[in-house]
Write a protein that holds these residues in place. Structure first.
Motif, short mmCIF file in Angstrom:
data_model
loop_
_atom_site.label_atom_id
_atom_site.label_comp_id
_atom_site.label_asym_id
_atom_site.label_seq_id
_atom_site.Cartn_x
_atom_site.Cartn_y
_atom_site.Cartn_z
N LEU A 193 1.50 12.74 7.98
CA LEU A 193 1.51 11.30 8.17
C LEU A 193 2.01 10.56 6.94
O LEU A 193 2.53 9.45 7.03
CB LEU A 193 0.10 10.81 8.54
CG LEU A 193 -0.37 11.21 9.94
CD1 LEU A 193 -1.87 11.06 10.07
CD2 LEU A 193 0.33 10.36 10.99
N ALA A 194 1.89 11.20 5.77
CA ALA A 194 2.36 10.58 4.54
C ALA A 194 3.88 10.44 4.51
O ALA A 194 4.42 9.62 3.76
CB ALA A 194 1.89 11.38 3.33
N TYR A 195 4.59 11.22 5.32
CA TYR A 195 6.04 11.09 5.41
C TYR A 195 6.47 9.90 6.27
O TYR A 195 7.62 9.46 6.21
CB TYR A 195 6.66 12.36 6.01
CG TYR A 195 6.67 13.56 5.10
CD1 TYR A 195 7.27 13.50 3.85
CD2 TYR A 195 6.11 14.77 5.51
CE1 TYR A 195 7.28 14.61 3.01
CE2 TYR A 195 6.13 15.88 4.69
CZ TYR A 195 6.71 15.80 3.44
OH TYR A 195 6.73 16.89 2.62
N ALA A 196 5.56 9.41 7.12
CA ALA A 196 5.91 8.40 8.12
C ALA A 196 6.60 7.16 7.54
O ALA A 196 7.56 6.67 8.13
CB ALA A 196 4.66 7.99 8.91
N PRO A 197 6.15 6.63 6.40
CA PRO A 197 6.79 5.39 5.91
C PRO A 197 8.24 5.54 5.49
O PRO A 197 8.92 4.53 5.33
CB PRO A 197 5.90 5.00 4.71
CG PRO A 197 4.60 5.67 4.95
CD PRO A 197 4.96 6.96 5.61
N LEU A 224 0.83 -1.21 0.00
CA LEU A 224 0.00 0.00 0.00
C LEU A 224 0.86 1.26 0.00
O LEU A 224 0.55 2.25 -0.67
CB LEU A 224 -0.93 -0.01 1.22
CG LEU A 224 -1.93 -1.17 1.26
CD1 LEU A 224 -2.67 -1.17 2.59
CD2 LEU A 224 -2.92 -1.06 0.11
N VAL A 225 1.96 1.22 0.75
CA VAL A 225 2.85 2.38 0.83
C VAL A 225 3.48 2.67 -0.53
O VAL A 225 3.72 3.83 -0.87
CB VAL A 225 3.93 2.14 1.91
CG1 VAL A 225 5.09 3.11 1.76
CG2 VAL A 225 3.31 2.27 3.30
N MET A 226 3.73 1.64 -1.32
CA MET A 226 4.28 1.86 -2.66
C MET A 226 3.36 2.73 -3.49
O MET A 226 3.81 3.56 -4.28
CB MET A 226 4.54 0.51 -3.35
CG MET A 226 5.74 -0.24 -2.78
SD MET A 226 5.95 -1.87 -3.51
CE MET A 226 6.41 -1.41 -5.18
N PHE A 227 2.04 2.57 -3.31
CA PHE A 227 1.09 3.43 -4.01
C PHE A 227 1.20 4.87 -3.53
O PHE A 227 1.00 5.81 -4.29
CB PHE A 227 -0.34 2.92 -3.83
CG PHE A 227 -0.67 1.73 -4.68
CD1 PHE A 227 -0.98 1.89 -6.02
CD2 PHE A 227 -0.63 0.45 -4.16
CE1 PHE A 227 -1.27 0.80 -6.82
CE2 PHE A 227 -0.91 -0.65 -4.95
CZ PHE A 227 -1.24 -0.47 -6.29
N VAL A 228 1.52 5.04 -2.25
CA VAL A 228 1.71 6.38 -1.70
C VAL A 228 2.86 7.07 -2.42
O VAL A 228 2.74 8.20 -2.90
CB VAL A 228 2.00 6.31 -0.19
CG1 VAL A 228 2.35 7.69 0.35
CG2 VAL A 228 0.82 5.73 0.54
N ALA A 247 10.17 4.61 -2.97
CA ALA A 247 9.55 3.54 -3.75
C ALA A 247 10.56 2.43 -4.03
O ALA A 247 10.22 1.23 -3.98
CB ALA A 247 9.00 4.10 -5.06
N PHE A 248 11.80 2.81 -4.29
CA PHE A 248 12.86 1.83 -4.52
C PHE A 248 13.10 0.99 -3.26
O PHE A 248 13.18 -0.24 -3.31
CB PHE A 248 14.14 2.55 -4.94
CG PHE A 248 15.41 1.78 -4.72
CD1 PHE A 248 15.70 0.65 -5.47
CD2 PHE A 248 16.33 2.17 -3.74
CE1 PHE A 248 16.87 -0.07 -5.27
CE2 PHE A 248 17.50 1.47 -3.54
CZ PHE A 248 17.77 0.33 -4.30
N MET A 249 13.19 1.66 -2.10
CA MET A 249 13.42 0.96 -0.83
C MET A 249 12.26 0.02 -0.51
O MET A 249 12.46 -1.11 -0.04
CB MET A 249 13.61 1.97 0.29
CG MET A 249 14.77 2.92 0.10
SD MET A 249 16.36 2.16 0.43
CE MET A 249 16.46 2.45 2.17
N ALA A 250 11.03 0.49 -0.77
CA ALA A 250 9.86 -0.34 -0.50
C ALA A 250 9.84 -1.57 -1.41
O ALA A 250 9.46 -2.67 -0.99
CB ALA A 250 8.58 0.48 -0.70
#
Length: 458
Positions: free
Chosen positions: A205-209, A101-105, A294-297
């Motif tokens: 909160l979008a920065y959290a990941p 889900l975070v990748m979509f973020v 996105a690369f790290m995720a």
């Protein structure tokens, strides 16, 4: 400048460097761009006047930044990226669900920021917007290959240049005539105000990941309080400043959002080129953040199944693949940016917030920062493949939020009863905290008792 050799693995002590104060320009610069400015226009678009829009911006930022900075403080202690640390809560395999889900973020923010950058470049030159998107994303791709150290240097340069340029811009903007009633305190529409606060808090909160990704190279001895406050101050000041400009410009200039970058730059008259360049630089910098995340995720998602050594060739190939996907989304989103971005920022909040709650409860209340980093990378380690307590709490919390959400495509029954007020983010923080804390505390106590018995037998 060397290409970064590390990806998701632990950063050993001899490679740690920097100071907590380095985080201020990272997070100040991360918000000094046109996407933040446009987000500040959204409370106005919802119907609030300037006074209550600024109140929502300040309140939402100060609340949301608490959680963002709390994640940042984990970086020096653990020395690993934020999302891979989620394996300690969700299990090595279980963490893939929030990761997906975070990748979509990341990709959504990459697309929305890329669109604004391309619009600005097209306003400055005769380059078609489609080709502007491609050109700018190629630059992001190149910068992301070099990674952590280059990103820190870019953000320091961006922080100082944007501070000076936006200081002048602020002076110009506050000379513009405003409609009557912009600063009145009467006639507050509380449901809309709560919706605006929710939207701004979600921005933080979008920065959290990925916030801890930029503190993980700091020495282990770095005080957590310093990591927290430098991150908190940087993101809060940058966000409130830019969103305030966005709200003010939206009511001062008719149809400002149609070409936000160009309209802002033209306030500088014959010096507009300076603002054009700082806008484009700001968008490039934040999109390098998004691409790096996105690369790290992606690496974290596939690592449990394929023990992949991230060589320079592998790194370049994976970053290129993510860039292609993000560019595709960017091209698809050209037709109606504001609707696209508004829907996106609401949508992601319902998935990010329960994850944030579970992660922070585990780190600060249950394990108190004590983790076995080696086991985070081991399918058969102490964190297991799937922690059903975390996964169930996460899924139930998302379901619990549904009646409270308010988006353009769905309004929950409780949100309707509250005349549109969106408090789903509060539900998303409280429900998973309760659902995770008590059963997980019992599980950890049982494990500790079992270990104590073994020790006594030995």
């Amino acid at each position: 400048m060397k290409v970064e050799t590390r990806s998701i693995e632990y950063i050993p002590a001899e490679e740690r460097h920097g100071k907590a104060r380095d985080l201020f320009p990272i997070w100040f610069g991360a918000n000094m761009h046109i996407t933040t400015l446009v987000t500040g226009a959204l409370p106005i678009a919802l119907g609030l006047n300037l006074f209550w829009s600024l109140a929502a911006i300040i309140l939402g930022t100060l609340l949301g930044a608490i959680f963002m900075a709390s994640h940042s403080a984990q970086g020096p202690q653990l020395g690993i990226p934020q999302m891979i640390q989620s394996r300690a809560q969700f299990g090595v395999i279980g963490a893939i669900f929030p990761l997906f889900l975070v990748m979509f973020v990341y990709l959504g923010f990459f697309a929305s920021s890329g669109l604004l950058a391309a619009q600005t470049l097209s306003s400055l030159t005769s380059i078609d917007q489609t080709w502007s998107i491609v050109f700018l994303n190629v630059l992001c791709f190149i910068a992301t290959i070099y990674g952590y150290n280059l990103i820190h240097k870019m953000q320091k340069l961006l922080s100082w240049t944007s501070f000076l340029i936006y200081l002048v811009a602020t002076f110009i903007v506050f000379q513009l005539p405003l409609p009557s009633g912009s600063w009145t305190m009467g006639n507050l529409d509380l449901p809309v105000f709560l919706l605006a606060v929710s939207m701004v808090a979600t921005w933080q909160l979008a920065y959290a990941p990925y916030v801890a990704d930029y503190s993980r190279y700091l020495p282990v001895s770095t005080p957590a309080s310093q990591t927290f406050w430098y991150s908190y101050a940087g993101t809060s000041i940058g966000t409130i400043w830019m969103m305030t400009l966005g709200a003010t410009l939206t009511i001062a200039i008719p149809n400002f959002l149609d070409h936000s970058g160009g309209n802002l730059a033209h306030l500088f008259g014959s010096f507009a080129i300076i603002m054009f360049l700082i806008i484009i630089f700001g968008q490039l910098a934040i999109n390098v953040f998004n691409l790096y995340g996105a690369f790290m995720a992606t690496i974290t998602t596939i690592e449990p199944f394929i023990k992949l050594k991230v060589t320079p060739k592998v790194r370049i190939g994976m970053i290129f693949s993510v860039t292609v996907v993000g560019t595709g989304l960017c091209l698809l989103g050209q037709s109606n940016f504001l609707a696209f971005f508004l829907n996106f920022i609401f949508f992601i909040s319902y998935f990010l917030i329960p994850w944030t709650s579970i992660n922070l409860v585990d780190y600060y209340l249950l394990r108190r920062g004590r983790y076995n980093v080696k086991d985070i990378f081991d399918l058969n380690g102490q964190y297991g493949k799937i922690n059903w307590i975390a996964c169930i709490a996460f899924l139930v919390s998302i379901l619990a939020e549904i009646p409270f959400i308010n988006t353009s495509f769905y309004v929950g029954p409780i949100a309707k009863a509250f005349e549109g007020a969106d408090i789903a983010w509060v539900i998303g923080l409280v429900v998973p905290a309760v659902l995770y804390y008590f059963p997980m505390k019992k599980k950890l106590n049982n494990e500790k008792c079992a270990e104590d018995k073994i020790e006594r037998v030995i």
